[in-house]
Write a protein that holds these residues in place. Structure first.
Motif, PDB file in Angstrom:
ATOM      1  N   ASN A  20       0.846  -1.188   0.000  1.00 49.92           N
ATOM      2  CA  ASN A  20       0.000   0.000   0.000  1.00 49.92           C
ATOM      3  C   ASN A  20       0.883   1.241   0.000  1.00 49.92           C
ATOM      4  O   ASN A  20       1.705   1.416   0.902  1.00 49.92           O
ATOM      5  CB  ASN A  20      -0.904   0.038   1.237  1.00 49.92           C
ATOM      6  N   ILE A  21       0.710   2.070  -1.011  1.00 51.90           N
ATOM      7  CA  ILE A  21       1.416   3.345  -1.070  1.00 51.90           C
ATOM      8  C   ILE A  21       0.427   4.385  -0.573  1.00 51.90           C
ATOM      9  O   ILE A  21      -0.494   4.773  -1.285  1.00 51.90           O
ATOM     10  CB  ILE A  21       1.887   3.656  -2.498  1.00 51.90           C
ATOM     11  N   CYS A  22       0.604   4.784   0.667  1.00 51.80           N
ATOM     12  CA  CYS A  22      -0.355   5.682   1.300  1.00 51.80           C
ATOM     13  C   CYS A  22       0.296   6.329   2.519  1.00 51.80           C
ATOM     14  O   CYS A  22       1.379   5.943   2.936  1.00 51.80           O
ATOM     15  CB  CYS A  22      -1.603   4.912   1.720  1.00 51.80           C
ATOM     16  N   SER A  23      -0.405   7.312   3.070  1.00 58.25           N
ATOM     17  CA  SER A  23       0.112   7.986   4.260  1.00 58.25           C
ATOM     18  C   SER A  23      -0.096   7.152   5.519  1.00 58.25           C
ATOM     19  O   SER A  23       0.603   7.339   6.506  1.00 58.25           O
ATOM     20  CB  SER A  23      -0.579   9.338   4.442  1.00 58.25           C
ATOM     21  N   GLY A  24      -1.092   6.266   5.475  1.00 57.21           N
ATOM     22  CA  GLY A  24      -1.439   5.515   6.673  1.00 57.21           C
ATOM     23  C   GLY A  24      -2.331   6.306   7.611  1.00 57.21           C
ATOM     24  O   GLY A  24      -2.677   5.848   8.688  1.00 57.21           O
ATOM     25  N   LYS A  25      -2.726   7.514   7.172  1.00 55.21           N
ATOM     26  CA  LYS A  25      -3.585   8.380   7.984  1.00 55.21           C
ATOM     27  C   LYS A  25      -4.989   8.398   7.381  1.00 55.21           C
ATOM     28  O   LYS A  25      -5.143   8.436   6.167  1.00 55.21           O
ATOM     29  CB  LYS A  25      -3.047   9.810   8.007  1.00 55.21           C
ATOM     30  N   GLU A  26      -5.983   8.409   8.243  1.00 51.72           N
ATOM     31  CA  GLU A  26      -7.365   8.494   7.777  1.00 51.72           C
ATOM     32  C   GLU A  26      -7.679   9.954   7.439  1.00 51.72           C
ATOM     33  O   GLU A  26      -7.470  10.855   8.257  1.00 51.72           O
ATOM     34  CB  GLU A  26      -8.311   8.001   8.874  1.00 51.72           C
ATOM     35  N   ILE A  27      -8.151  10.179   6.202  1.00 51.66           N
ATOM     36  CA  ILE A  27      -8.507  11.530   5.746  1.00 51.66           C
ATOM     37  C   ILE A  27      -9.880  11.442   5.102  1.00 51.66           C
ATOM     38  O   ILE A  27     -10.096  10.631   4.199  1.00 51.66           O
ATOM     39  CB  ILE A  27      -7.479  12.069   4.737  1.00 51.66           C
ATOM     40  N   SER A  28     -10.800  12.265   5.552  1.00 54.98           N
ATOM     41  CA  SER A  28     -12.159  12.213   5.014  1.00 54.98           C
ATOM     42  C   SER A  28     -12.275  13.015   3.720  1.00 54.98           C
ATOM     43  O   SER A  28     -11.525  13.969   3.482  1.00 54.98           O
ATOM     44  CB  SER A  28     -13.164  12.748   6.038  1.00 54.98           C
ATOM     45  N   ASN A  65       0.648   1.219   5.460  1.00 52.76           N
ATOM     46  CA  ASN A  65       1.860   1.287   4.636  1.00 52.76           C
ATOM     47  C   ASN A  65       3.075   0.628   5.294  1.00 52.76           C
ATOM     48  O   ASN A  65       4.210   0.842   4.873  1.00 52.76           O
ATOM     49  CB  ASN A  65       2.171   2.742   4.276  1.00 52.76           C
ATOM     50  N   THR A  66       2.851  -0.197   6.283  1.00 50.38           N
ATOM     51  CA  THR A  66       3.950  -0.826   7.028  1.00 50.38           C
ATOM     52  C   THR A  66       4.918  -1.578   6.121  1.00 50.38           C
ATOM     53  O   THR A  66       6.139  -1.446   6.267  1.00 50.38           O
ATOM     54  CB  THR A  66       3.392  -1.776   8.112  1.00 50.38           C
ATOM     55  N   LYS A  67       4.383  -2.374   5.175  1.00 51.86           N
ATOM     56  CA  LYS A  67       5.270  -3.200   4.345  1.00 51.86           C
ATOM     57  C   LYS A  67       6.218  -2.359   3.499  1.00 51.86           C
ATOM     58  O   LYS A  67       7.410  -2.663   3.411  1.00 51.86           O
ATOM     59  CB  LYS A  67       4.437  -4.114   3.434  1.00 51.86           C
ATOM     60  N   ILE A  68       5.714  -1.285   2.893  1.00 54.46           N
ATOM     61  CA  ILE A  68       6.599  -0.476   2.048  1.00 54.46           C
ATOM     62  C   ILE A  68       7.541   0.376   2.907  1.00 54.46           C
ATOM     63  O   ILE A  68       8.679   0.616   2.531  1.00 54.46           O
ATOM     64  CB  ILE A  68       5.818   0.355   1.017  1.00 54.46           C
ATOM     65  N   LYS A  69       7.083   0.790   4.087  1.00 51.82           N
ATOM     66  CA  LYS A  69       7.972   1.522   4.990  1.00 51.82           C
ATOM     67  C   LYS A  69       9.118   0.628   5.447  1.00 51.82           C
ATOM     68  O   LYS A  69      10.244   1.095   5.622  1.00 51.82           O
ATOM     69  CB  LYS A  69       7.190   2.077   6.181  1.00 51.82           C
ATOM     70  N   ASN A  70       8.832  -0.662   5.615  1.00 58.33           N
ATOM     71  CA  ASN A  70       9.888  -1.605   6.008  1.00 58.33           C
ATOM     72  C   ASN A  70      10.944  -1.767   4.922  1.00 58.33           C
ATOM     73  O   ASN A  70      12.051  -2.237   5.198  1.00 58.33           O
ATOM     74  CB  ASN A  70       9.292  -2.962   6.371  1.00 58.33           C
ATOM     75  N   LEU A  71      10.620  -1.380   3.693  1.00 60.72           N
ATOM     76  CA  LEU A  71      11.593  -1.415   2.592  1.00 60.72           C
ATOM     77  C   LEU A  71      12.417  -0.122   2.524  1.00 60.72           C
ATOM     78  O   LEU A  71      13.326  -0.008   1.712  1.00 60.72           O
ATOM     79  CB  LEU A  71      10.884  -1.628   1.253  1.00 60.72           C
TER      80      LEU A  71
END
Length: 94
Positions: A20-28, A65-71
């Protein structure tokens, strides 16, 4: 951020994995619309018509986005900055 994420995936990602390429933050959507209005200088009143909301509608969606941050990838740009840049680009083109 997206281009940097793609480069990270090309260099370090595993084929067949989902990232997932995302901020990981909920935005409405409402926050985004209100932000664009602030950027534009226009004012509108938002009203939610409860009768138009489907019972099966997803109330909240945000990515992990944990998986891509781990990269080694990290978000460098905030969504408000991106919205501002997009709005100014479109405004200049019209």
């Amino acid at each position: 951020d997206i281009v940097d994420a793609y480069i990270t995936l090309i260099e370090s990602g595993s084929s067949g994995e989902v990232y997932n390429i995302c901020s990981g933050k909920e935005i409405s959507i409402q926050w985004m619309a209100e932000s664009i209005l602030k950027i534009s200088g226009y004012t509108l009143e938002f009203r939610i018509e409860q009768s138009r909301i489907r019972s099966a509608e997803t109330n909240r969606v945000f990515g992990d986005n944990t998986k891509i941050k781990n990269l080694g990838w990290s978000q460098k740009y905030e969504i408000l900055d991106a919205l501002t840049e997009i709005y100014r680009f479109i405004e200049a083109e019209t």
